[in-house]
Design a protein around this motif. Structure first.
Motif, PDB file in Angstrom:
ATOM      1  N   SER A 287     -23.692  21.875 -40.546  1.00 26.51           N
ATOM      2  CA  SER A 287     -23.120  21.470 -41.822  1.00 26.51           C
ATOM      3  C   SER A 287     -23.126  22.674 -42.750  1.00 26.51           C
ATOM      4  O   SER A 287     -23.841  23.641 -42.537  1.00 26.51           O
ATOM      5  CB  SER A 287     -23.915  20.333 -42.445  1.00 26.51           C
ATOM      6  OG  SER A 287     -25.189  20.796 -42.859  1.00 26.51           O
ATOM      7  N   ARG A 288     -22.323  22.591 -43.762  1.00 31.06           N
ATOM      8  CA  ARG A 288     -22.314  23.664 -44.755  1.00 31.06           C
ATOM      9  C   ARG A 288     -23.364  23.356 -45.814  1.00 31.06           C
ATOM     10  O   ARG A 288     -23.475  22.226 -46.283  1.00 31.06           O
ATOM     11  CB  ARG A 288     -20.925  23.805 -45.358  1.00 31.06           C
ATOM     12  CG  ARG A 288     -20.338  22.511 -45.828  1.00 31.06           C
ATOM     13  CD  ARG A 288     -18.906  22.709 -46.228  1.00 31.06           C
ATOM     14  NE  ARG A 288     -18.307  21.393 -46.408  1.00 31.06           N
ATOM     15  CZ  ARG A 288     -17.090  21.093 -46.028  1.00 31.06           C
ATOM     16  NH1 ARG A 288     -16.325  21.982 -45.459  1.00 31.06           N
ATOM     17  NH2 ARG A 288     -16.625  19.887 -46.221  1.00 31.06           N
ATOM     18  N   HIS A 289     -24.136  24.353 -46.173  1.00 26.35           N
ATOM     19  CA  HIS A 289     -25.182  24.121 -47.162  1.00 26.35           C
ATOM     20  C   HIS A 289     -24.758  24.497 -48.572  1.00 26.35           C
ATOM     21  O   HIS A 289     -25.494  24.270 -49.515  1.00 26.35           O
ATOM     22  CB  HIS A 289     -26.495  24.823 -46.780  1.00 26.35           C
ATOM     23  CG  HIS A 289     -26.420  26.316 -46.757  1.00 26.35           C
ATOM     24  ND1 HIS A 289     -26.328  26.999 -45.573  1.00 26.35           N
ATOM     25  CD2 HIS A 289     -26.414  27.248 -47.733  1.00 26.35           C
ATOM     26  CE1 HIS A 289     -26.274  28.299 -45.840  1.00 26.35           C
ATOM     27  NE2 HIS A 289     -26.316  28.479 -47.128  1.00 26.35           N
TER      28      HIS A 289
ATOM     29  N   TRP B 125     -24.344  26.338 -42.482  1.00 27.75           N
ATOM     30  CA  TRP B 125     -23.386  27.402 -42.753  1.00 27.75           C
ATOM     31  C   TRP B 125     -23.275  27.725 -44.229  1.00 27.75           C
ATOM     32  O   TRP B 125     -23.180  26.844 -45.063  1.00 27.75           O
ATOM     33  CB  TRP B 125     -21.998  27.013 -42.247  1.00 27.75           C
ATOM     34  CG  TRP B 125     -21.971  26.530 -40.831  1.00 27.75           C
ATOM     35  CD1 TRP B 125     -21.602  25.293 -40.407  1.00 27.75           C
ATOM     36  CD2 TRP B 125     -22.319  27.259 -39.657  1.00 27.75           C
ATOM     37  NE1 TRP B 125     -21.698  25.207 -39.038  1.00 27.75           N
ATOM     38  CE2 TRP B 125     -22.135  26.409 -38.552  1.00 27.75           C
ATOM     39  CE3 TRP B 125     -22.769  28.556 -39.426  1.00 27.75           C
ATOM     40  CZ2 TRP B 125     -22.377  26.804 -37.243  1.00 27.75           C
ATOM     41  CZ3 TRP B 125     -23.016  28.949 -38.130  1.00 27.75           C
ATOM     42  CH2 TRP B 125     -22.821  28.088 -37.058  1.00 27.75           C
ATOM     43  N   GLY B 126     -23.221  29.012 -44.539  1.00 24.92           N
ATOM     44  CA  GLY B 126     -22.944  29.483 -45.893  1.00 24.92           C
ATOM     45  C   GLY B 126     -21.555  30.100 -45.931  1.00 24.92           C
ATOM     46  O   GLY B 126     -20.929  30.333 -44.907  1.00 24.92           O
TER      47      GLY B 126
ATOM     48  N   GLY C  36     -13.843  30.889 -47.053  1.00 22.44           N
ATOM     49  CA  GLY C  36     -13.138  30.977 -45.775  1.00 22.44           C
ATOM     50  C   GLY C  36     -14.027  30.773 -44.565  1.00 22.44           C
ATOM     51  O   GLY C  36     -13.778  31.356 -43.512  1.00 22.44           O
ATOM     52  N   ASN C  37     -15.057  29.977 -44.712  1.00 25.84           N
ATOM     53  CA  ASN C  37     -15.969  29.689 -43.594  1.00 25.84           C
ATOM     54  C   ASN C  37     -16.593  30.950 -43.009  1.00 25.84           C
ATOM     55  O   ASN C  37     -16.741  31.093 -41.793  1.00 25.84           O
ATOM     56  CB  ASN C  37     -15.253  28.885 -42.503  1.00 25.84           C
ATOM     57  CG  ASN C  37     -14.830  27.526 -42.994  1.00 25.84           C
ATOM     58  OD1 ASN C  37     -15.562  26.869 -43.721  1.00 25.84           O
ATOM     59  ND2 ASN C  37     -13.640  27.110 -42.624  1.00 25.84           N
TER      60      ASN C  37
ATOM     61  N   TYR D  58     -17.939  31.522 -39.096  1.00 27.83           N
ATOM     62  CA  TYR D  58     -17.072  32.477 -38.384  1.00 27.83           C
ATOM     63  C   TYR D  58     -17.878  33.661 -37.864  1.00 27.83           C
ATOM     64  O   TYR D  58     -17.778  34.028 -36.693  1.00 27.83           O
ATOM     65  CB  TYR D  58     -15.951  32.972 -39.306  1.00 27.83           C
ATOM     66  CG  TYR D  58     -15.120  34.064 -38.668  1.00 27.83           C
ATOM     67  CD1 TYR D  58     -14.132  33.747 -37.743  1.00 27.83           C
ATOM     68  CD2 TYR D  58     -15.357  35.405 -38.969  1.00 27.83           C
ATOM     69  CE1 TYR D  58     -13.382  34.745 -37.134  1.00 27.83           C
ATOM     70  CE2 TYR D  58     -14.610  36.405 -38.367  1.00 27.83           C
ATOM     71  CZ  TYR D  58     -13.627  36.070 -37.457  1.00 27.83           C
ATOM     72  OH  TYR D  58     -12.903  37.062 -36.851  1.00 27.83           O
ATOM     73  N   GLU D  59     -18.694  34.264 -38.734  1.00 29.50           N
ATOM     74  CA  GLU D  59     -19.486  35.433 -38.328  1.00 29.50           C
ATOM     75  C   GLU D  59     -20.502  35.060 -37.257  1.00 29.50           C
ATOM     76  O   GLU D  59     -20.708  35.803 -36.309  1.00 29.50           O
ATOM     77  CB  GLU D  59     -20.175  36.067 -39.541  1.00 29.50           C
ATOM     78  CG  GLU D  59     -19.221  36.755 -40.495  1.00 29.50           C
ATOM     79  CD  GLU D  59     -18.489  37.936 -39.863  1.00 29.50           C
ATOM     80  OE1 GLU D  59     -19.076  38.627 -39.007  1.00 29.50           O
ATOM     81  OE2 GLU D  59     -17.321  38.155 -40.229  1.00 29.50           O
ATOM     82  N   TRP D  60     -21.155  33.923 -37.417  1.00 30.74           N
ATOM     83  CA  TRP D  60     -22.129  33.488 -36.421  1.00 30.74           C
ATOM     84  C   TRP D  60     -21.437  33.264 -35.084  1.00 30.74           C
ATOM     85  O   TRP D  60     -21.932  33.667 -34.034  1.00 30.74           O
ATOM     86  CB  TRP D  60     -22.843  32.221 -36.887  1.00 30.74           C
ATOM     87  CG  TRP D  60     -23.987  31.841 -36.005  1.00 30.74           C
ATOM     88  CD1 TRP D  60     -25.275  32.289 -36.094  1.00 30.74           C
ATOM     89  CD2 TRP D  60     -23.952  30.938 -34.895  1.00 30.74           C
ATOM     90  NE1 TRP D  60     -26.038  31.717 -35.101  1.00 30.74           N
ATOM     91  CE2 TRP D  60     -25.242  30.880 -34.357  1.00 30.74           C
ATOM     92  CE3 TRP D  60     -22.947  30.179 -34.303  1.00 30.74           C
ATOM     93  CZ2 TRP D  60     -25.572  30.098 -33.266  1.00 30.74           C
ATOM     94  CZ3 TRP D  60     -23.270  29.387 -33.204  1.00 30.74           C
ATOM     95  CH2 TRP D  60     -24.570  29.361 -32.706  1.00 30.74           C
TER      96      TRP D  60
END
Length: 113
Positions: free
Chosen positions: A14-16, A54-55, A60-61, A65-67
């Motif tokens: 989830s996005r935090h 996710w941060g 733009g996610n 994306y980086e992970w």
């Protein structure tokens, strides 16, 4: 089950940094606590569960994306599912799931039980 696939990963994320609400941080925390309690009582999951917070989603996610880019080899060889907890609580009446067709059938079957 007697066959364990610990080298197969189920990602729960989830996005935090979301302002959409839905209690994602609280739900993630409770899910981790519940699974931890089950393992203390002897339950052994069939697959490895990877929890992701996710941060950078508003930009733009970036976090996910980086992970994903940094872990692409492991993801391609080991990931079997991603369970998104983004906006997990909406409305008050029925479960509304979005997923691949196979998983949508599973959620439909679960609701009938």
């Amino acid at each position: 089950s007697d066959v364990h696939n610990r080298d197969r990963h189920v990602l729960v994320g989830s996005r935090h940094d979301s302002n959409q609400g839905g209690g994602t941080s609280a739900i993630m925390t409770q899910l981790i606590a519940a699974l931890t309690e089950q393992t203390k009582q002897g339950w052994v999951p069939d697959r490895t569960t990877v929890f992701c917070s996710w941060g950078g989603t508003a930009l733009g996610n970036i976090g996910s994306y980086e992970w994903g880019k940094d872990n692409s080899v492991v993801l391609q060889s080991s990931a079997v599912a991603y369970v998104s907890l983004n906006s997990p609580v909406q409305g008050t009446e029925t479960l509304q799931a979005t997923a691949s067709p196979t998983l949508l059938q599973l959620t439909s079957d679960i609701q009938r039980v």
